[in-house]
Scaffold this motif. Sequence first.
Motif, PDB file in Angstrom:
ATOM      1  N   LEU A 148       0.861  -1.175   0.000  1.00  9.66           N
ATOM      2  CA  LEU A 148       0.000   0.000   0.000  1.00  9.66           C
ATOM      3  C   LEU A 148       0.901   1.229   0.000  1.00  9.66           C
ATOM      4  CD1 LEU A 148      -3.236   0.558   2.016  1.00  9.66           C
ATOM      5  CD2 LEU A 148      -1.540   2.374   1.890  1.00  9.66           C
ATOM      6  N   LEU A 149       0.798   2.038  -1.042  1.00  9.16           N
ATOM      7  CA  LEU A 149       1.622   3.234  -1.171  1.00  9.16           C
ATOM      8  C   LEU A 149       0.865   4.429  -0.604  1.00  9.16           C
ATOM      9  CD1 LEU A 149       4.194   4.550  -2.185  1.00  9.16           C
ATOM     10  CD2 LEU A 149       3.084   4.884  -4.403  1.00  9.16           C
ATOM     11  N   LEU A 150       1.424   5.044   0.420  1.00  8.28           N
ATOM     12  CA  LEU A 150       0.804   6.175   1.091  1.00  8.28           C
ATOM     13  C   LEU A 150       1.301   7.461   0.445  1.00  8.28           C
ATOM     14  CD1 LEU A 150      -1.118   6.717   3.471  1.00  8.28           C
ATOM     15  CD2 LEU A 150       0.891   6.995   4.922  1.00  8.28           C
ATOM     16  N   GLY A 151       0.408   8.120  -0.299  1.00  7.25           N
ATOM     17  CA  GLY A 151       0.780   9.344  -0.990  1.00  7.25           C
ATOM     18  C   GLY A 151       0.324  10.585  -0.244  1.00  7.25           C
ATOM     19  N   PRO A 152       0.501  11.775  -0.848  1.00  3.15           N
ATOM     20  CA  PRO A 152       0.071  13.020  -0.213  1.00  3.15           C
ATOM     21  C   PRO A 152      -1.444  13.055  -0.036  1.00  3.15           C
ATOM     22  CG  PRO A 152       1.547  13.436  -2.068  1.00  3.15           C
ATOM     23  CD  PRO A 152       1.142  11.999  -2.146  1.00  3.15           C
ATOM     24  N   MET A 153      -1.903  13.767   0.980  1.00  4.96           N
ATOM     25  CA  MET A 153      -3.337  13.931   1.209  1.00  4.96           C
ATOM     26  C   MET A 153      -3.948  14.867   0.173  1.00  4.96           C
ATOM     27  SD  MET A 153      -3.930  14.220   5.313  1.00  4.96           S
ATOM     28  CE  MET A 153      -3.976  12.767   6.350  1.00  4.96           C
ATOM     29  N   GLY A 154      -5.220  14.610  -0.146  1.00  6.23           N
ATOM     30  CA  GLY A 154      -5.958  15.502  -1.009  1.00  6.23           C
ATOM     31  C   GLY A 154      -6.526  16.681  -0.221  1.00  6.23           C
ATOM     32  N   PRO A 155      -7.084  17.680  -0.915  1.00  4.30           N
ATOM     33  CA  PRO A 155      -7.591  18.885  -0.240  1.00  4.30           C
ATOM     34  C   PRO A 155      -8.612  18.583   0.855  1.00  4.30           C
ATOM     35  CG  PRO A 155      -7.456  19.245  -2.598  1.00  4.30           C
ATOM     36  CD  PRO A 155      -7.166  17.805  -2.387  1.00  4.30           C
ATOM     37  N   GLU A 156      -9.544  17.643   0.605  1.00  2.00           N
ATOM     38  CA  GLU A 156     -10.575  17.367   1.603  1.00  2.00           C
ATOM     39  C   GLU A 156      -9.972  16.680   2.822  1.00  2.00           C
ATOM     40  OE1 GLU A 156     -13.853  17.367   3.732  1.00  2.00           O
ATOM     41  OE2 GLU A 156     -13.539  18.455   1.848  1.00  2.00           O
ATOM     42  N   GLU A 157      -8.994  15.752   2.598  1.00  4.94           N
ATOM     43  CA  GLU A 157      -8.336  15.102   3.727  1.00  4.94           C
ATOM     44  C   GLU A 157      -7.551  16.119   4.543  1.00  4.94           C
ATOM     45  OE1 GLU A 157      -7.389  10.628   2.096  1.00  4.94           O
ATOM     46  OE2 GLU A 157      -6.231  12.287   1.267  1.00  4.94           O
ATOM     47  N   LEU A 158      -6.880  17.045   3.862  1.00  9.32           N
ATOM     48  CA  LEU A 158      -6.141  18.088   4.572  1.00  9.32           C
ATOM     49  C   LEU A 158      -7.087  18.961   5.389  1.00  9.32           C
ATOM     50  CD1 LEU A 158      -3.599  19.135   1.791  1.00  9.32           C
ATOM     51  CD2 LEU A 158      -3.066  17.964   3.927  1.00  9.32           C
ATOM     52  N   ARG A 159      -8.262  19.239   4.831  1.00 11.95           N
ATOM     53  CA  ARG A 159      -9.233  20.062   5.552  1.00 11.95           C
ATOM     54  C   ARG A 159      -9.643  19.381   6.860  1.00 11.95           C
ATOM     55  NH1 ARG A 159     -12.031  24.060   3.338  1.00 11.95           N
ATOM     56  NH2 ARG A 159     -11.580  23.237   1.250  1.00 11.95           N
ATOM     57  N   GLN A 160      -9.823  18.044   6.810  1.00 11.84           N
ATOM     58  CA  GLN A 160     -10.180  17.322   8.036  1.00 11.84           C
ATOM     59  C   GLN A 160      -9.043  17.380   9.055  1.00 11.84           C
ATOM     60  OE1 GLN A 160     -11.677  13.345   7.379  1.00 11.84           O
ATOM     61  NE2 GLN A 160     -12.536  13.916   5.392  1.00 11.84           N
ATOM     62  N   VAL A 161      -7.790  17.226   8.583  1.00 14.46           N
ATOM     63  CA  VAL A 161      -6.638  17.282   9.482  1.00 14.46           C
ATOM     64  C   VAL A 161      -6.546  18.639  10.158  1.00 14.46           C
ATOM     65  CG1 VAL A 161      -4.104  17.268   9.528  1.00 14.46           C
ATOM     66  CG2 VAL A 161      -5.317  15.528   8.229  1.00 14.46           C
ATOM     67  N   ILE A 162      -6.909  19.700   9.439  1.00 16.76           N
ATOM     68  CA  ILE A 162      -6.809  21.058   9.986  1.00 16.76           C
ATOM     69  C   ILE A 162      -7.982  21.361  10.913  1.00 16.76           C
ATOM     70  CG2 ILE A 162      -6.769  23.515   9.395  1.00 16.76           C
ATOM     71  CD1 ILE A 162      -5.549  22.579   6.655  1.00 16.76           C
ATOM     72  N   MET A 163      -9.199  21.046  10.461  1.00 12.85           N
ATOM     73  CA  MET A 163     -10.406  21.513  11.141  1.00 12.85           C
ATOM     74  C   MET A 163     -10.816  20.628  12.311  1.00 12.85           C
ATOM     75  SD  MET A 163     -11.397  24.296   9.603  1.00 12.85           S
ATOM     76  CE  MET A 163     -13.087  24.404  10.153  1.00 12.85           C
ATOM     77  N   GLN A 164     -10.806  19.298  12.134  1.00 13.49           N
ATOM     78  CA  GLN A 164     -11.412  18.418  13.121  1.00 13.49           C
ATOM     79  C   GLN A 164     -10.733  18.481  14.497  1.00 13.49           C
ATOM     80  OE1 GLN A 164     -14.244  16.893  12.847  1.00 13.49           O
ATOM     81  NE2 GLN A 164     -14.527  17.510  10.708  1.00 13.49           N
ATOM     82  N   PRO A 165      -9.370  18.460  14.578  1.00 14.00           N
ATOM     83  CA  PRO A 165      -8.761  18.598  15.909  1.00 14.00           C
ATOM     84  C   PRO A 165      -9.088  19.932  16.578  1.00 14.00           C
ATOM     85  CG  PRO A 165      -7.176  17.732  14.337  1.00 14.00           C
ATOM     86  CD  PRO A 165      -8.362  18.185  13.547  1.00 14.00           C
ATOM     87  N   ALA A 166      -9.169  21.013  15.786  1.00 16.37           N
ATOM     88  CA  ALA A 166      -9.509  22.315  16.363  1.00 16.37           C
ATOM     89  C   ALA A 166     -10.931  22.308  16.917  1.00 16.37           C
ATOM     90  CB  ALA A 166      -9.344  23.410  15.306  1.00 16.37           C
ATOM     91  N   VAL A 167     -11.868  21.728  16.160  1.00 15.14           N
ATOM     92  CA  VAL A 167     -13.257  21.645  16.637  1.00 15.14           C
ATOM     93  C   VAL A 167     -13.324  20.845  17.929  1.00 15.14           C
ATOM     94  CG1 VAL A 167     -15.540  20.720  16.106  1.00 15.14           C
ATOM     95  CG2 VAL A 167     -14.241  21.932  14.343  1.00 15.14           C
ATOM     96  N   LYS A 168     -12.562  19.736  17.972  1.00 18.57           N
ATOM     97  CA  LYS A 168     -12.582  18.896  19.176  1.00 18.57           C
ATOM     98  C   LYS A 168     -12.026  19.667  20.380  1.00 18.57           C
ATOM     99  CE  LYS A 168     -11.046  14.397  20.881  1.00 18.57           C
ATOM    100  NZ  LYS A 168     -12.406  14.069  21.337  1.00 18.57           N
ATOM    101  N   ALA A 169     -11.076  20.590  20.116  1.00 17.19           N
ATOM    102  CA  ALA A 169     -10.492  21.405  21.197  1.00 17.19           C
ATOM    103  C   ALA A 169     -11.280  22.689  21.429  1.00 17.19           C
ATOM    104  CB  ALA A 169      -9.038  21.727  20.861  1.00 17.19           C
ATOM    105  N   SER A 170     -12.508  22.794  20.829  1.00 18.91           N
ATOM    106  CA  SER A 170     -13.380  23.974  20.982  1.00 18.91           C
ATOM    107  C   SER A 170     -12.724  25.231  20.434  1.00 18.91           C
ATOM    108  CB  SER A 170     -13.763  24.170  22.458  1.00 18.91           C
ATOM    109  OG  SER A 170     -14.416  23.037  22.964  1.00 18.91           O
ATOM    110  N   CYS A 171     -11.993  25.084  19.336  1.00 15.97           N
ATOM    111  CA  CYS A 171     -11.362  26.217  18.672  1.00 15.97           C
ATOM    112  C   CYS A 171     -11.941  26.357  17.266  1.00 15.97           C
ATOM    113  CB  CYS A 171      -9.846  26.026  18.577  1.00 15.97           C
ATOM    114  SG  CYS A 171      -9.006  26.056  20.168  1.00 15.97           S
ATOM    115  N   THR A 172     -11.733  27.508  16.689  1.00 13.92           N
ATOM    116  CA  THR A 172     -12.120  27.750  15.301  1.00 13.92           C
ATOM    117  C   THR A 172     -10.878  28.116  14.508  1.00 13.92           C
ATOM    118  OG1 THR A 172     -12.577  30.089  15.770  1.00 13.92           O
ATOM    119  CG2 THR A 172     -14.430  28.543  15.907  1.00 13.92           C
ATOM    120  N   VAL A 173     -10.986  27.930  13.198  1.00 22.05           N
ATOM    121  CA  VAL A 173      -9.871  28.221  12.309  1.00 22.05           C
ATOM    122  C   VAL A 173     -10.334  29.203  11.247  1.00 22.05           C
ATOM    123  CG1 VAL A 173      -8.116  27.236  10.781  1.00 22.05           C
ATOM    124  CG2 VAL A 173      -9.029  25.856  12.654  1.00 22.05           C
TER     125      VAL A 173
END
Length: 898
Positions: A237-262
């Motif tokens: 299984l070759l792990l390549g770069p994330m796409g825009p939607e995957e990157l958006r989840q990496v950026i947004m979801q941890p912040a939401v879980k920490a009660s922060c906004t971006v």
Amino acid sequence: MDVGDSPLLKFAADLRSLRDKAGGYSYRQLGARAHYSATTLSDAAGGRKLPSLAVTLAYVRACDGDVGEWEDRWHQVAAEVLPPPAPNPAEGHPPYAGLAPYGTEDAEWFFGRDRILEDLEARIADRRFVAVFGASGAGKSSLLRAGLVPRLPGPTVLTTPGELDVLPDKLDLGQDLIIVDQFEEVFTLCPDPDRRAEFVDALLTARCRVVLGVRADFYGHCAQYPKLVDALTDGQLLLGPMGPEELRQVIMQPAVKASCTVETALVSRLIADATGQAGVLPLMSHALLETWRRRRGTTLTLAGYEAAGGIQHAIAQTAERTFTSLEKHQRALARQVFLRLTALGDGTEDTKRRLPRAELDADVDVDVVLDRLAHARLLTLDRDTVEIAHEALIRSWPRLRNWLATDRDGLRTMRQLAEAATTWDSLGRDPDTLYRGTRLDTAVEWTQRDCVSPSAMEREFLADSLAARDRERRLAHRHTRRLRQLVALLMVLLILAVGAVVLAIGAQKQAAWERNLSAARYAVNEAENVRDDNPNLANQMLIAAYRLSGADDLRDRVLSAHAATSLDMVSLSVLPSGPALSPDGTQLPIGRVRDIADDRVNKRLGGILTPRNTVTSFVVTPSERAYATTAESPDARIWDVTNVRKPVVAHTFTGPVTRVAFAPNGGRLLVTVEGASELKLWDTTNPYEPVLLGVLTGHPRWIADIAFSPDGKVLATIDNQSTVRLWSLENPAKPRYTGELDDGEDVSTVALHSDGRTIAVAGAKGSIRLWDLSDRKAPVRLATVEGHSDKVRALGFSADGKALASAGMDDTVRMWDLADQRRPVQRARISGPTDGVYGIGFGDQRNLVTSNSDGTTRSWEFDVETAIASMCKHVDEPMSRDEWRRNFEGIDYRPPCG
């Protein structure tokens, strides 16, 4: 303003200098061009505080400066003058991991890899062995630890080769699944190939399921193990770069879980900076962590992201700020720590290595340095080990890259010294493990360089090594002095007893030998002067000179003169083990050719002579029906030369054949090379209808040449990278790869010994190398034979294996004595034409035959007495007394052919 040493003042002064070079705009004019107020631009160049990145770049654009250069410059100054964000004890769990990979305890903060995880779970369900390949920084460790492990129901072991010290017996194979992350440590941390192979075999034979995490640039290293290649077929299984939607989840979801906004602008900027970038995840995670620390309230802002340095500069900015905050002597310690934590790549990128804490001095300053670096998330500290948080730091911090590039040989010396000192200490400081000779000198020289700080244990190791060397030198000096005294006494007694006799006899013999040698060399020079007018006399003078002196070089001159009288021959057979010989070893009928370029000769011999560089193999069947193969464009052919004057094409190959060779065991087995790297084996019992026995495909490189063992059961191939591979032909229908030899030098020809162990290789530089292949995994070079001054064209062993023949482009044919394979000795050298030679073999123990690509053979006689007898047969008139006296004055008349 005096710039002084302040980076901020120097930065401001350079901005003002840039404005002057642009034409000396007023700040009002500059404001109109930059779209900022004159006051803002004036403050930017005032040197009281660092302007924002946006203002700096607007100022530079207005002055037509290099925007990229000034952006890097701004980040460097910012790392030195901007204070780091103050830690907030009540800030809670950071939503981003920074440089460290997400662990199993961080699973709730891991987002963006759902699709890949589903694919990975499906592969694990279908296969026992799966490997995840990806570039450094692609997120392999986080995927396996925080993504995969929490999804698996059964018992799972997660480890790395470094944690197990690459020892197979430490593998816990009693679970449902074992995950081996950072599998590349098998190659970077373990220098023992046998131990690596045992570790790989243990994983391959384990009854549990296995998942590997491997850096993509080590893919070729994995290919060294055929069984591992088979196991990974359809299991990669070759792990390549994330796409825009995957990157958006990496950026947004941890912040939401920490009660922060971006900020939306920050999300867009991050996706633009990271999309399509390999290895960007740790850089982005660190930039997000630093942005979170600079958040405004609960909002992560674009301004905070830029102040942190962004994806490109955040790690470097953090590392540089932390490093410069240390005291001067602590910086030197930090440099040594980072260098020890980096494993130098050999054809791959540099990697991190886990360092035992015992390798560092137990010192307060060392503890302070480690604590500061760990607090900045640059290092990871365990109870007994230290390691860099992520290899992205090695790529992204310019200062560390410069350290690693400055003296790589010195870094290797440091690594070897550390390992040697650790071994010495673990063995109870055994004196036998101390450094000696060149290794000791190299290590001591390295410790004397600037910015080098060996550990206390390394200093003790070197001190003991130097002390041991001094003791050994004193003992050796004392022993030598006593031995010299004893030898001197014995010599005095010996000289007194036999001195007079020895001097008299020696002087007489020396005088006679010098006289004979001088006369012989004079005669050799005179022989060359008369050769054109009287070749028989010239040959007699050579023979007489050799018999008079016995010098090796004059013997070679006699053999070369005899070879010059030999004619090229058209033969029915040229075998690798004995050119121009039938299967029972007898000489076959030949046609003598004086000028092989003469069209009349070609016509008279019925066309058997072919253009140069076309004949590649001859053979004779047991029934003495002869066949020859040629590599003529566009087709390769088998010729029926039963009637040497009327050769007939028996079979034409349709493929692009580049090499052909007959096995020397009766001439039934033929090998062809097609398409540069495909070998085909043919049964030519009926030369008109050869039968395909087997095909050998998948050769990794183009095949440059092929050769058989004397019994025809082993085939050697040489590829265009000079690697020799061996194939068993016990069953020609199923050729089997048995090993290879990477000689390390150019290889263009090869010969196999009848013992099945010894191989000779040679190439463009003229040297011949003998190897022992008893252990195919660890070949041993027996000897390097120097003699030829140009490329070696052909090699051949004698039937008893006690001699080796070679032909080179330096127009010499040589025979080497292999009574001691580790110390080959040249028996003789014959000078003569070797253009087009492709094969060489022994007619008997003192006679060689070379095969030429124009279809001819030539005999080379290495027995000097046989050569002299042959030359004397053609002498009609022996050398007269007058001719002898003119050339050998003062020496008794002994006609060489009388």
